[in-house]
Design an enzyme around this catalytic site. Structure first.
Site, PDB file in Angstrom:
ATOM      1  N   GLY A  55     -95.330 -61.032 -51.371  1.00 28.44           N
ATOM      2  CA  GLY A  55     -95.283 -59.584 -51.590  1.00 28.44           C
ATOM      3  C   GLY A  55     -94.351 -58.960 -50.576  1.00 28.44           C
ATOM      4  N   CYS A  82     -96.245 -67.311 -48.754  1.00 26.36           N
ATOM      5  CA  CYS A  82     -95.470 -66.277 -48.067  1.00 26.36           C
ATOM      6  C   CYS A  82     -96.382 -65.139 -47.590  1.00 26.36           C
ATOM      7  CB  CYS A  82     -94.337 -65.804 -48.968  1.00 26.36           C
ATOM      8  SG  CYS A  82     -93.059 -64.932 -48.060  1.00 26.36           S
ATOM      9  N   TYR A  83     -96.273 -63.943 -48.173  1.00 16.94           N
ATOM     10  CA  TYR A  83     -97.183 -62.867 -47.756  1.00 16.94           C
ATOM     11  C   TYR A  83     -98.638 -63.335 -47.873  1.00 16.94           C
ATOM     12  CZ  TYR A  83     -99.698 -58.445 -47.612  1.00 16.94           C
ATOM     13  OH  TYR A  83    -100.568 -57.443 -47.277  1.00 16.94           O
ATOM     14  N   HIS A 172     -91.579 -70.591 -50.532  1.00 17.80           N
ATOM     15  CA  HIS A 172     -91.956 -70.412 -51.937  1.00 17.80           C
ATOM     16  C   HIS A 172     -91.874 -71.744 -52.691  1.00 17.80           C
ATOM     17  CE1 HIS A 172     -92.247 -66.021 -52.075  1.00 17.80           C
ATOM     18  NE2 HIS A 172     -91.385 -66.072 -51.076  1.00 17.80           N
ATOM     19  N   GLU A 174     -92.774 -72.315 -55.591  1.00 16.02           N
ATOM     20  CA  GLU A 174     -92.587 -72.113 -57.031  1.00 16.02           C
ATOM     21  C   GLU A 174     -91.121 -72.020 -57.450  1.00 16.02           C
ATOM     22  OE1 GLU A 174     -93.661 -70.041 -54.829  1.00 16.02           O
ATOM     23  OE2 GLU A 174     -93.142 -67.958 -55.204  1.00 16.02           O
ATOM     24  N   SER A 226     -90.807 -61.415 -88.460  1.00 13.15           N
ATOM     25  CA  SER A 226     -89.407 -61.015 -88.282  1.00 13.15           C
ATOM     26  C   SER A 226     -88.488 -62.227 -88.304  1.00 13.15           C
ATOM     27  CB  SER A 226     -89.256 -60.305 -86.939  1.00 13.15           C
ATOM     28  OG  SER A 226     -89.405 -61.247 -85.888  1.00 13.15           O
ATOM     29  N   GLY A 227     -89.071 -63.419 -88.138  1.00 11.87           N
ATOM     30  CA  GLY A 227     -88.229 -64.606 -88.029  1.00 11.87           C
ATOM     31  C   GLY A 227     -87.958 -64.959 -86.581  1.00 11.87           C
ATOM     32  N   ASP A 230     -91.792 -65.410 -81.585  1.00  9.34           N
ATOM     33  CA  ASP A 230     -93.191 -65.017 -81.386  1.00  9.34           C
ATOM     34  C   ASP A 230     -93.914 -64.760 -82.711  1.00  9.34           C
ATOM     35  OD1 ASP A 230     -92.298 -65.153 -78.830  1.00  9.34           O
ATOM     36  OD2 ASP A 230     -92.278 -62.988 -78.472  1.00  9.34           O
ATOM     37  N   LYS A 369     -93.376 -67.651 -72.822  1.00  9.51           N
ATOM     38  CA  LYS A 369     -92.433 -67.964 -73.907  1.00  9.51           C
ATOM     39  C   LYS A 369     -92.319 -69.473 -74.145  1.00  9.51           C
ATOM     40  CE  LYS A 369     -89.420 -66.015 -76.718  1.00  9.51           C
ATOM     41  NZ  LYS A 369     -89.694 -64.753 -77.431  1.00  9.51           N
TER      42      LYS A 369
END
Ligand code: XMP
Length: 513
Positions: A55, A82-83, A172, A174, A226-227, A230, A369
């Site tokens: 943060g 970190c934070y 970090h 990640e 919509s194609g 999602d 996603k």
């Protein structure tokens, strides 16, 4: 849901979603919640481990986000990043100050030395690069904590109290710049929290389908297809869950890319559902006739879309559930209370007001996603649908600059198809987040054969981006651009000049209109 769960408490870190994705990639379910989550809610969530994100604050400031010390009494392992690391140290009796001299502040890649006897670093090299981004320094670590990593400037890059399962890292893990960072997170999950890794898309598919069946009963379900990735994955999931009770309405507004409408229809034909394709191209084109203003185009298309959908919904009669393809990044709220990043445009955003239904179902609202894509594959959707790049709701209408005609749309479709085909053939598509052609409204003089031409200029646009809020223009190899240019001017009538868009966002946007 009976999965092992990791709770990620967000303190406003810019990488909060990335941490969550890394955890999920380890086959462990997790959710990101603001640091203000109450202790009751945390207990009810029943995490097997907790991660504090980074943060922007300094933990010793009055206004800094803190955590209820009760969280350390739950008997649940905690990893502070970190934070989050500084917060843990500060909360448990250590002290944190601003780094007195510049050398103790660390930003960017830092050579780091690890103690491999610490569970976090088990099985990993004793030395490696980590990604740092902190100006504060843990002056004194709390009682019971050992130092388990250091760098040239900092003796306490990582701390741990193995007995209580508390770990903290100043870097970090990640981000990709940290070597073996994902493996450190995996160690926290598997070695410290003792998870088994029960989060897979195969399992998600099974549990979601059972849950959807129970919820829907014999109700009727409506979905606007919509194609895009999602809505297609949501459709496939619902199709498997309730079959004929589902009606998918696919409004083909005639502004899709080459073959796209047929591809969507082909992908869904094998499912035993009610699939309605409305070929409304002529209707949209008529409404758009002579319209050149981009905002007017968008408005007309949005309104017409709702109208067509509404007419189809009326034919079905009362529906019980409306499905929306909302995914997890749209849902996560930042720890510091900033509103979530919402897609700035949505082609079916106005639907709920217009259609008579009882409840909205969002079966993907817990998925990222890449997980949505994985689920699509699990469900048997073809790769071209699953890997589809984003495509705006108004379609090619905002890629034909100026007024829109069927002829211009066809010209653009052909050129765009060549661009995409060549990028895929060169393997370049994997490096691009979005790439497409734009038919400018400008004509210029050229020479072809022995004759003079006066034809359109086509612009190619390709961008790399993490979130589409900002984007960089992609450095496509010249040879590939050359191949694309030669093919398009030779194969597509009415185009005699190709330009490549080298503007980032900002100041430009991704789309031209
Ligand atoms: P811009 O042009 O705003 O685009 O930089 C950012 C991303 O949003 C997509 N986009 C849209 N998506 N309806 C959508 O569903 C729209 O009206 C729309 N306009 C832009 C664009 O393709 C890019 O991915």
């Amino acid at each position: 849901m009976s999965h092992e769960k990791i709770l990620i408490l967000d303190f406003g870190g810019q990488y909060n979603q990335l941490i969550a994705r890394r955890v999920r990639e380890c086959n462990v379910y997790c959710e990101v919640h603001p640091y203000t989550m109450s202790m009751d809610a945390i207990r009810a969530f029943a995490p097997v481990g907790i991660i504090f994100t980074g943060g922007p604050n300094s933990v010793y400031e009055d206004s800094a986000p803190h955590v209820d010390p009760e969280v350390f009494a739950l008997g649940v392992p905690v990893l502070g990043i970190c934070y989050g690391c500084q917060l843990m140290a500060w909360s448990l009796g250590g002290s944190v100050t601003a780094a007195a001299d510049a050398s103790a502040r660390e930003y960017g890649k830092t050579e780091t030395y690890f103690d491999p006897s610490c569970k976090l670093f088990r099985g990993l090299p004793e030395q490696g690069v980590t990604w740092m981004s902190h100006g504060d320094y843990m002056e004194k670590v709390p009682e019971g904590f050992a130092l388990t990593a250091h760098s040239a400037n900092c003796p306490n890059v990582a701390i741990c109290d193995e007995g209580r399962g508390f770990y903290g890292v100043q870097f970090h893990p990640e981000v990709n710049h940290t070597e073996n960072g994902s493996r450190m997170l995996r160690n926290f999950l598997y070695e410290v929290c003792g998870v088994h890794g029960d989060w897979t898309m195969a399992d998600y598919r099974k549990t979601q389908i059972a849950a959807l069946r129970e919820k829907i009963g014999d109700g009727k379900v409506l979905l606007a297809l919509s194609g895009g990735v999602d809505s297609s994955v949501a459709a496939a999931l619902l199709a498997e869950a309730v079959g004929k009770q589902l009606t998918c309405v696919f409004v083909d507004h005639g502004l899709m890319r080459k073959n796209e409408g047929d591809e969507v229809e082909d992908a869904f034909r094998p499912w035993d559902i009610n699939f309605v394709r409305v070929n409304a191209g002529a209707r949209f084109l008529e409404k758009l006739s002579g319209v050149t203003d981009p905002e007017r185009k968008r408005k007309i298309i949005g309104e017409e879309f709702i109208r067509v959908f509404e007419e189809e919904a009326k034919k079905i009669g009362k529906v019980d559930f409306l499905v929306q393809g909302t995914i997890y990044p749209d849902v996560i709220e930042s720890g510091l209370g900033n509103s979530a990043v919402i897609k700035s445009h949505h082609n079916v955003g106005g639907l709920p007001d217009y259609v008579d239904f009882r409840e909205i179902i969002e079966p993907l609202r817990l998925l990222f996603k890449d997980e949505t894509r994985q689920l699509g594959r699990e469900l048997g959707l073809p790769e071209y649908l699953v890997m589809r790049q984003p495509f705006p709701g108004p379609g090619l209408a905002i890629r034909v600059i100026g007024d829109i005609t069927e002829e211009k749309l066809d010209t653009l479709r052909e050129a765009d198809a060549i661009f995409r085909e060549e990028c895929a053939r060169a393997g370049e598509d994997k490096n691009l987040n979005q790439y497409f052609a734009v038919l400018t409204n400008m004509r210029s003089v050229g020479v072809q054969g022995d004759g003079r031409t006066y034809d359109y200029t086509l612009a190619l646009r390709a961008v790399t981006t993490a979130d589409f809020m900002t984007a960089d223009w992609a450095r496509i190899p010249y040879e590939l651009l050359d191949r694309i240019s030669v093919r398009i001017v030779n194969e597509v009538p009415q185009i005699n000049r190709i330009v490549y868009d080298i503007t980032s966002k900002p100041p430009a946007t991704v789309e031209w209109e």
